[in-house]
Design an enzyme around this catalytic site. Structure first.
Site, PDB file in Angstrom:
ATOM      1  CG  HIS A  82       7.399   1.560  13.685  1.00  0.00           C
ATOM      2  ND1 HIS A  82       6.054   1.557  13.439  1.00  0.00           N
ATOM      3  CD2 HIS A  82       7.801   2.834  13.525  1.00  0.00           C
ATOM      4  CE1 HIS A  82       5.667   2.780  13.140  1.00  0.00           C
ATOM      5  NE2 HIS A  82       6.712   3.574  13.168  1.00  0.00           N
ATOM      6  CE1 TYR A 217      -1.172  -5.432   9.408  1.00  0.00           C
ATOM      7  CE2 TYR A 217       0.055  -5.074  11.446  1.00  0.00           C
ATOM      8  CZ  TYR A 217       0.031  -5.235  10.075  1.00  0.00           C
ATOM      9  OH  TYR A 217       1.214  -5.200   9.368  1.00  0.00           O
ATOM     10  N   PRO A 309      -1.084  -8.365   1.626  1.00  0.00           N
ATOM     11  CG  PRO A 309      -2.115  -6.300   1.324  1.00  0.00           C
ATOM     12  CD  PRO A 309      -2.175  -7.725   0.879  1.00  0.00           C
ATOM     13  CE  LYS A 313       6.873 -11.217   7.448  1.00  0.00           C
ATOM     14  NZ  LYS A 313       7.443 -10.016   8.025  1.00  0.00           N
ATOM     15  CE1 TYR A 405       3.358  -7.222  11.015  1.00  0.00           C
ATOM     16  CE2 TYR A 405       5.209  -5.996  11.950  1.00  0.00           C
ATOM     17  CZ  TYR A 405       4.025  -6.028  11.229  1.00  0.00           C
ATOM     18  OH  TYR A 405       3.520  -4.866  10.703  1.00  0.00           O
TER      19      TYR A 405
END
Ligand code: APR
Ligand code: PHB
Length: 410
Positions: A82, A217, A309, A313, A405
């Site tokens: 990704h 998200y 979550p 991480k 991220y």
């Protein structure tokens, strides 16, 4: 009265690892690669450990480690590369490219359960010793750690009615949040930092094609949602729910109806629903124990810290810890230097607090906080939307979110 004196079987090794979750198994693989002898002691069965469904997004630092120990065949075959993730707010979808901004670094979507299974198979193929079900279910006698304030710590446990003791130079506490290692440290020697969030995540796994092909998200007035995947035919979705919510109150139909309201309208139209393979509610928590070393015992992974979550991480932090710990142990045993073990806690905690900050910030930005309901909720929502709008339009902000991220170096 007659007493039955049970003989204690004594084993010895260089490192005893308590816990055969991802942290313990990866540490075992790293130590074996460096020629350091170890034994893993796990209170549950292997099947029980594999029954836990957890997140599935690996940082490149984590996949690099799996490559290094040679546990990568299925990861490369089935893992999905990704290069981006996405945010939804005010009903609109925004794709955020990571790789272009972070020198080609990417994420890999591959379930944590699969990582655990691969590490277990690797151990079995090498004939490395793992003691499963190291607990006497009848008496409740479980694994115990001793003398870790000396140079000759011990771990004791009961297996099939026999008492065992393992003598070692070090104990690695990889036994998760509810483990025995952290709990055995005198309270005066440890400081815990904790934040419990006023909501949970209701997660559903289903054999349906994922509505988005990248991790997405959503911030909505009804609360947070996350669209993730395990493959092109298996979806993993979550919605924010009340902290006291009961999973029995969520039929599949109710879940899908609510989930649809939290994605963009185009996606809601194409969403394929189906029966859930797994459905569960997880609370959200931030937690750090300081320090992460107590004499001859080290904590790693969930035993030392928990992140909510939202930034994916958890497993990646655990991988960072055991990487640093294995290097420290190599320095100790092979180079006769204590520098690595002396520096372990400070080195890990710096990275841990960075990830704690990022996970807390991302959680705060994306969720609806119940205490802001009523008069103030509108204000909170508007502030979140303003920050998200800034985030997706400012190159400086995009650099920052993608840098965090994708994961900071170990
Ligand atoms: N003795 C032996 N083993 C124990 C004991 C004990 N007293 N207590 C717990 N364990 C075992 C648990 O049964 C479990 O298998 O330790 C293991 C800990 O595994 P995890 O909880 O998965 O923790 P860790 O290996 O650090 O994995 C971190 O898991 O929760 C996610 O987000 C987290 O992805 C991260 C990863
Ligand atoms: C998951 O796929 O389960 C997942 C993905 C991203 C997260 C958390 C969980 O932030």
């Amino acid at each position: 009265m007659a007493f039955k004196i049970l003989a204690m079987k004594t084993l010895s090794t260089q490192v005893v690892i308590v816990g055969a979750g991802p942290s313990g198994l990866l540490l075992g693989a790293l130590l074996h690669k460096a020629g350091i002898e170890h034994i893993i002691v796990e209170r549950q069965s292997g099947d029980y450990v594999l029954g836990r469904i957890r997140a599935g997004v690996l940082e490149q630092g984590t996949t690099d480690l799996l490559d290094y120990v040679g546990v990568n065949e299925r990861l490369h075959k089935e893992g999905l590369r990704h290069d981006a993730f996405a945010l939804i707010f005010k009903g609109a979808f925004h794709r955020i490219n990571i790789s272009d901004r972070q020198g080609g670094k990417h994420m890999t979507v591959y379930g944590q359960t699969e990582v655990t299974r691969d590490l277990m198979d690797h151990r079995a193929a090498l004939g490395l010793q793992t003691v499963y079900e190291a607990e006497d279910k009848k008496t409740g006698r479980s694994v115990a750690v001793h003398d870790f304030d000396t140079d000759h710590p011990r771990v004791t446990f009961t297996k099939e009615g026999e008492n065992y003791e393992i003598k070692a130079r070090f104990i690695a506490g990889c036994d998760g949040y509810h483990g025995v290692c952290r709990a055995s440290v005198p309270t005066r020697s440890i400081q815990n930092f904790e934040k419990v969030y006023p909501f949970g995540w209701l997660g559903v796994l289903s054999d349906t094609p994922p509505v988005y092909h990248e991790v997405t998200y959503s911030n909505t007035e009804r609360g947070f949602a996350l669209s993730s995947l395990r493959s092109m035919t298996r979806s993993r979705y979550y919605i924010q729910c009340g902290i006291d919510e009961k999973v029995e109150n969520w039929s599949d139909d109710r879940f899908w109806a609510e989930f649809k309201t939290r994605i963009d309208p185009e996606a809601a139209k194409r969403l394929v629903t189906g029966p859930s393979l797994e459905k569960s509610i997880a609370p959200l928590r931030s937690f750090v124990a300081e320090p992460m070393r107590f004499g001859s015992m080290f904590l790693a992974g969930d035993a030392a810290h928990i992140v909510p979550p939202t930034g994916a991480k958890g497993l990646n932090l655990a991988a960072g810890d055991v990487n640093v710990l294995s290097q420290a142990m190599v320095e100790y045993f092979q180079e006769k230097s204590k520098a690595g073990i002396d520096n372990y806690s400070a080195r890990c905690l710096r990275r841990v607090w960075n990830a704690e900050r990022f996970s807390w910030w991302f959680t705060s930005l994306m969720h609806k906080f119940p205490d802001t309901e009523g008069q103030n909720f509108g204000f909170q929502q508007k502030i979140q939307e303003a920050e998200l709008d800034y985030l997706v339009h400012s190159e400086a902000a995009l650099q920052s979110i993608t840098e965090n991220y994708v994961g900071l170096p170990h």
